[in-house]
Design a protein around this motif. Structure first.
Motif, PDB file in Angstrom:
ATOM      1  N   LEU A  29       3.510   5.876  -3.107  1.00 33.71           N
ATOM      2  CA  LEU A  29       4.609   6.396  -3.713  1.00 33.71           C
ATOM      3  C   LEU A  29       4.499   7.336  -5.116  1.00 33.71           C
ATOM      4  O   LEU A  29       4.884   8.117  -5.562  1.00 33.71           O
ATOM      5  CB  LEU A  29       5.827   5.930  -3.842  1.00 33.71           C
ATOM      6  CG  LEU A  29       6.291   5.408  -2.325  1.00 33.71           C
ATOM      7  CD1 LEU A  29       7.549   4.715  -2.417  1.00 33.71           C
ATOM      8  CD2 LEU A  29       6.562   6.625  -1.409  1.00 33.71           C
ATOM      9  N   PHE A  30       3.482   6.396  -5.854  1.00 34.81           N
ATOM     10  CA  PHE A  30       3.326   6.528  -7.497  1.00 34.81           C
ATOM     11  C   PHE A  30       1.752   7.212  -7.584  1.00 34.81           C
ATOM     12  O   PHE A  30       1.785   7.388  -8.735  1.00 34.81           O
ATOM     13  CB  PHE A  30       3.642   5.462  -8.244  1.00 34.81           C
ATOM     14  CG  PHE A  30       5.058   4.912  -7.827  1.00 34.81           C
ATOM     15  CD1 PHE A  30       6.076   5.502  -8.273  1.00 34.81           C
ATOM     16  CD2 PHE A  30       5.214   3.916  -7.411  1.00 34.81           C
ATOM     17  CE1 PHE A  30       7.416   5.128  -8.324  1.00 34.81           C
ATOM     18  CE2 PHE A  30       6.706   3.357  -6.881  1.00 34.81           C
ATOM     19  CZ  PHE A  30       7.656   4.075  -7.666  1.00 34.81           C
ATOM     20  N   PRO A  88       6.448  13.587   2.460  1.00 32.29           N
ATOM     21  CA  PRO A  88       5.507  12.377   2.367  1.00 32.29           C
ATOM     22  C   PRO A  88       5.916  11.307   1.794  1.00 32.29           C
ATOM     23  O   PRO A  88       5.942  10.099   1.901  1.00 32.29           O
ATOM     24  CB  PRO A  88       4.188  12.714   1.982  1.00 32.29           C
ATOM     25  CG  PRO A  88       4.274  14.369   2.055  1.00 32.29           C
ATOM     26  CD  PRO A  88       5.456  14.773   2.050  1.00 32.29           C
ATOM     27  N   GLY A  89       6.769  11.542   0.584  1.00 32.13           N
ATOM     28  CA  GLY A  89       7.380  10.460  -0.493  1.00 32.13           C
ATOM     29  C   GLY A  89       8.497   9.892   0.347  1.00 32.13           C
ATOM     30  O   GLY A  89       8.693   8.601   0.431  1.00 32.13           O
ATOM     31  N   ALA A 100       0.788  -1.080   0.081  1.00 30.72           N
ATOM     32  CA  ALA A 100      -0.078  -0.035   0.066  1.00 30.72           C
ATOM     33  C   ALA A 100       0.738   1.083  -0.046  1.00 30.72           C
ATOM     34  O   ALA A 100       0.583   2.379  -0.805  1.00 30.72           O
ATOM     35  CB  ALA A 100      -1.003   0.014   1.414  1.00 30.72           C
ATOM     36  N   MET A 101       2.000   1.200   0.628  1.00 26.87           N
ATOM     37  CA  MET A 101       2.814   2.243   0.966  1.00 26.87           C
ATOM     38  C   MET A 101       3.474   2.581  -0.644  1.00 26.87           C
ATOM     39  O   MET A 101       3.762   3.557  -0.737  1.00 26.87           O
ATOM     40  CB  MET A 101       3.583   2.319   1.942  1.00 26.87           C
ATOM     41  CG  MET A 101       3.004   2.900   3.283  1.00 26.87           C
ATOM     42  SD  MET A 101       1.742   3.893   3.426  1.00 26.87           S
ATOM     43  CE  MET A 101       3.121   5.254   3.176  1.00 26.87           C
ATOM     44  N   LEU A 145      -1.167  16.581  -7.104  1.00 25.68           N
ATOM     45  CA  LEU A 145      -0.432  16.469  -5.991  1.00 25.68           C
ATOM     46  C   LEU A 145      -0.086  15.017  -5.839  1.00 25.68           C
ATOM     47  O   LEU A 145      -1.047  14.193  -5.906  1.00 25.68           O
ATOM     48  CB  LEU A 145      -0.807  16.979  -4.457  1.00 25.68           C
ATOM     49  CG  LEU A 145      -0.072  16.724  -3.233  1.00 25.68           C
ATOM     50  CD1 LEU A 145       0.931  17.734  -3.397  1.00 25.68           C
ATOM     51  CD2 LEU A 145      -1.039  17.174  -2.040  1.00 25.68           C
ATOM     52  N   THR A 146       1.308  14.584  -5.798  1.00 26.16           N
ATOM     53  CA  THR A 146       1.611  13.226  -5.363  1.00 26.16           C
ATOM     54  C   THR A 146       2.559  13.349  -4.223  1.00 26.16           C
ATOM     55  O   THR A 146       2.603  14.380  -3.519  1.00 26.16           O
ATOM     56  CB  THR A 146       2.392  12.583  -6.588  1.00 26.16           C
ATOM     57  OG1 THR A 146       3.937  13.261  -6.778  1.00 26.16           O
ATOM     58  CG2 THR A 146       1.884  12.788  -8.054  1.00 26.16           C
ATOM     59  N   ALA A 147       3.092  12.145  -3.917  1.00 23.15           N
ATOM     60  CA  ALA A 147       3.924  11.952  -2.688  1.00 23.15           C
ATOM     61  C   ALA A 147       5.177  12.647  -2.767  1.00 23.15           C
ATOM     62  O   ALA A 147       5.784  12.976  -1.635  1.00 23.15           O
ATOM     63  CB  ALA A 147       4.114  10.258  -2.599  1.00 23.15           C
ATOM     64  N   PHE A 148       5.734  12.952  -3.821  1.00 22.55           N
ATOM     65  CA  PHE A 148       6.947  13.576  -4.135  1.00 22.55           C
ATOM     66  C   PHE A 148       7.054  14.979  -4.649  1.00 22.55           C
ATOM     67  O   PHE A 148       7.818  15.630  -4.386  1.00 22.55           O
ATOM     68  CB  PHE A 148       7.908  12.866  -5.025  1.00 22.55           C
ATOM     69  CG  PHE A 148       8.375  11.271  -4.521  1.00 22.55           C
ATOM     70  CD1 PHE A 148       9.086  11.385  -3.479  1.00 22.55           C
ATOM     71  CD2 PHE A 148       7.846  10.132  -4.880  1.00 22.55           C
ATOM     72  CE1 PHE A 148       9.625  10.239  -2.785  1.00 22.55           C
ATOM     73  CE2 PHE A 148       8.115   9.065  -4.374  1.00 22.55           C
ATOM     74  CZ  PHE A 148       9.118   8.988  -3.410  1.00 22.55           C
ATOM     75  N   TYR A 149       5.791  15.379  -5.165  1.00 22.06           N
ATOM     76  CA  TYR A 149       5.818  16.766  -5.966  1.00 22.06           C
ATOM     77  C   TYR A 149       4.416  17.143  -6.276  1.00 22.06           C
ATOM     78  O   TYR A 149       3.615  16.565  -6.169  1.00 22.06           O
ATOM     79  CB  TYR A 149       6.733  16.777  -7.293  1.00 22.06           C
ATOM     80  CG  TYR A 149       6.285  15.778  -8.304  1.00 22.06           C
ATOM     81  CD1 TYR A 149       5.366  16.291  -8.964  1.00 22.06           C
ATOM     82  CD2 TYR A 149       6.739  14.320  -8.303  1.00 22.06           C
ATOM     83  CE1 TYR A 149       4.960  15.257 -10.099  1.00 22.06           C
ATOM     84  CE2 TYR A 149       6.227  13.793  -9.218  1.00 22.06           C
ATOM     85  CZ  TYR A 149       5.225  14.024 -10.055  1.00 22.06           C
ATOM     86  OH  TYR A 149       5.038  13.096 -11.277  1.00 22.06           O
ATOM     87  N   LEU A 150       4.331  18.446  -6.606  1.00 20.17           N
ATOM     88  CA  LEU A 150       3.142  19.167  -6.933  1.00 20.17           C
ATOM     89  C   LEU A 150       3.369  19.455  -8.629  1.00 20.17           C
ATOM     90  O   LEU A 150       4.412  20.144  -8.768  1.00 20.17           O
ATOM     91  CB  LEU A 150       2.960  20.405  -6.120  1.00 20.17           C
ATOM     92  CG  LEU A 150       1.460  21.267  -6.697  1.00 20.17           C
ATOM     93  CD1 LEU A 150       0.364  20.476  -6.541  1.00 20.17           C
ATOM     94  CD2 LEU A 150       1.508  22.525  -5.973  1.00 20.17           C
TER      95      LEU A 150
END
Length: 160
Positions: free
Chosen positions: A21-22, A64-65, A16-17, A39-44
């Motif tokens: 990430l993707f 969060p990523g 799930a984690m 918005l994703t776990a690594f960037y906007l």
């Protein structure tokens, strides 16, 4: 190792984690101007106009990523520590803290972005926001069953 239910729960936490990430967490699209924000776990990801191209903003959104990546690693490490139940409980508790922080930061930045970008248009929360909550539930179940195993082993030691 695999026959234990907590191993399956920890595997679900890790998967799930990993998907978190993707996966997109939040999206807002203006169909009239072509502007979109994701918005994703690594960037906007920001597209103010189709001819301007894509602009990615990493600075606060990468946290969060990173926490999600650490949670994936800890979940898979905890699966391998099936003989050391107390260390497995400790790692899973740390994992709960990491997952909860990633969930809280993702929800915070998604609600902030909702009010900041294209205020007249309604954005959509995506499935990426709910994956850490699912992982948190399964992590709690894993800790519960690891503790149950530990109590069982200690009770058998008392009988000897």
């Amino acid at each position: 190792m695999i026959q234990r239910i907590q191993t399956i729960f920890l595997l679900i936490v890790g998967l799930a984690m990993l998907v978190f990430l993707f996966a997109p967490i939040w999206q807002k699209v203006d169909s009239s101007s072509g502007a979109s924000y994701t918005l994703t776990a690594f960037y906007l990801e920001m597209v103010s106009a189709p001819e301007d191209g894509v602009k990615n903003e990493f600075v606060p959104y990468v946290v969060p990523g990173i926490l999600g990546l650490l949670a994936v690693c800890i979940a898979f490490i905890a699966i391998g520590m099936y003989k050391k139940r107390m260390r497995q409980i400790m790692l899973s508790t740390l994992n709960s803290i990491l997952i909860g922080t990633a969930l809280g930061l993702s929800a915070y930045w998604a609600t902030q972005a909702e009010g900041e970008f294209l205020p007249g248009i309604q954005g959509n929360y995506s499935y990426g926001l709910f994956l850490p909550a699912i992982a948190l539930v399964f992590n709690s179940l894993a800790v519960r069953f690891i503790r149950k195993d530990e109590r069982l082993v200690r009770s058998m030691d008392r009988l000897r």
